[in-house]
Design a protein around this motif. Structure first.
Motif, short mmCIF file in Angstrom:
data_model
loop_
_atom_site.label_atom_id
_atom_site.label_comp_id
_atom_site.label_asym_id
_atom_site.label_seq_id
_atom_site.Cartn_x
_atom_site.Cartn_y
_atom_site.Cartn_z
N TRP A 213 0.83 -1.21 0.00
CA TRP A 213 0.00 0.00 0.00
C TRP A 213 0.87 1.26 0.00
O TRP A 213 0.57 2.24 -0.72
CB TRP A 213 -0.90 0.00 1.24
N ASN A 217 0.94 4.18 -2.88
CA ASN A 217 0.47 5.52 -2.52
C ASN A 217 1.61 6.52 -2.36
O ASN A 217 1.49 7.51 -1.61
CB ASN A 217 -0.37 5.46 -1.24
N THR A 220 3.13 8.23 1.03
CA THR A 220 2.49 9.41 1.60
C THR A 220 2.59 9.48 3.12
O THR A 220 2.73 10.56 3.70
CB THR A 220 1.01 9.47 1.17
#
Length: 345
Positions: A213, A217, A220
């Motif tokens: 993840w 992403n 982040t």
């Protein structure tokens, strides 16, 4: 009251239930709304993911479990926080029995923690800092159990709880680095147990979905963590000199009540540090090394360390202090300590 006749188990249970009851009741009565962090994490929980913009996912997962069981009642989330704190206290009590002369000393090692405001006044706000607490305690406990018994099950549990702690907050890495330092000591002394490597299996199995993840992403969560330290937005003097001094000063202030309580236990202060004592060295490393790392993070990177980030760092301070001074602890002092503790608590 004779100290030797104290039923430690009954006192422990009474203390844990009292802590849970008091710190669940007080905010339930006094607060008109849940703390902001808890509200935000509950919002995350409505859309379960393997990560969020600000933090890893463990805090949202836990909140969602309690929401599904109890529904939308404020007291539930205050109760949840206290369960996390009390469970850590119990784990530390069990852990300490392998280090201290008797169970009374183990009890004292967790009663002293009530002198650190991270484990009382700030606990009603269930957030990523509180979420780390039981996993920090369990990671240390199963690490020591693995070292002591060389049991693959303990190493697997060590890896599992280490990953859950990391999924609570990335600062958990400071404890894992400290434990690695102790492993280096064992390697240099040819006492390292290679079964420890089994822990990597459970650690990465649990952690992998979040790592995927994170990559998907654009890292982040890491970007947010760096921005929170305000590294880029400060002058050099403030960042690299004042921030570390402020951090150090705050830690001293935080620990004053803790040390004041300890004065009621010890009769005199004689310190004999034997660095060949593996138990003592383990306690020193897991307690002090994460703090030293945090200090140098501020010194070298100019990071502004927020006080609440230190929430789990002091969990084993009571065990360390009692271990060092246990020969100076007298029965009369223990009795005085109980009276003072009951009065303050």
């Amino acid at each position: 009251m004779k100290v030797q006749k104290i039923n430690v188990n009954k006192v422990l249970i009474l203390f844990l239930f009292s802590h849970i009851f008091i710190w669940t009741l007080i905010p339930s009565i006094s607060n008109t709304n849940l703390p902001l962090d808890t509200i935000e994490h509950l919002a995350w929980a409505s859309d379960l993911q393997f990560g969020y913009g600000k933090h890893p996912p463990m805090v949202a997962w836990v909140l969602e479990i309690f929401y599904q069981i109890f529904g939308n009642q404020d007291w539930v989330y205050y109760f949840l926080s206290q369960l996390f704190v009390a469970s850590a206290f119990y784990i530390i009590f069990i852990f300490s029995q392998d280090f201290l002369k008797n169970k009374i000393y183990s009890l004292i090692s967790i009663l002293l923690l009530e002198g650190i405001y991270f484990y009382n006044f700030t606990t009603p706000e269930f957030n990523v800092n509180v979420c780390q607490i039981p996993f920090w305690a369990l990671t240390v406990y199963y690490c020591w159990e693995g070292i002591k018994k060389s049991n693959p099950k303990n190493w697997l549990l060590f890896g599992a709880f280490a990953s859950l702690g990391f999924l609570s907050k990335y600062l958990f890495i400071y404890l894992l680095i400290a434990i690695d330092v102790f492993f280096i000591y064992l390697i240099l002394n040819k006492k390292f147990d290679q079964k420890c490597l089994i822990s990597l299996l459970s650690f990465f199995i649990i952690l992998t979905p979040h790592l995927v993840w994170l990559i998907d992403n654009d890292y982040t969560t890491l970007t947010y963590a760096m921005n929170r330290t305000d590294i880029a937005g400060q002058e050099f003097l403030k960042a690299h000199i004042l921030n570390p001094i402020i951090f150090f000063g705050k830690q001293i202030l935080i620990l004053i009540p803790f040390f004041a309580m300890f004065l009621f236990v010890v009769s005199k202060f004689k310190i004999r540090i034997n660095l060949k004592d593996k138990k003592l060295l383990f306690l020193i490393i897991i307690n002090l090394f994460p703090l030293i790392l945090m200090f140098f993070t501020s010194l070298l990177m100019g990071a502004k360390i927020r006080t609440m980030w230190m929430t789990p760092f002091y969990l084993f301070f009571g065990t360390l202090l009692v271990y060092i001074f246990q020969k100076q602890i007298k029965s009369k002092k223990i009795k005085n300590f109980y009276f003072v503790f009951i009065f303050l608590f």
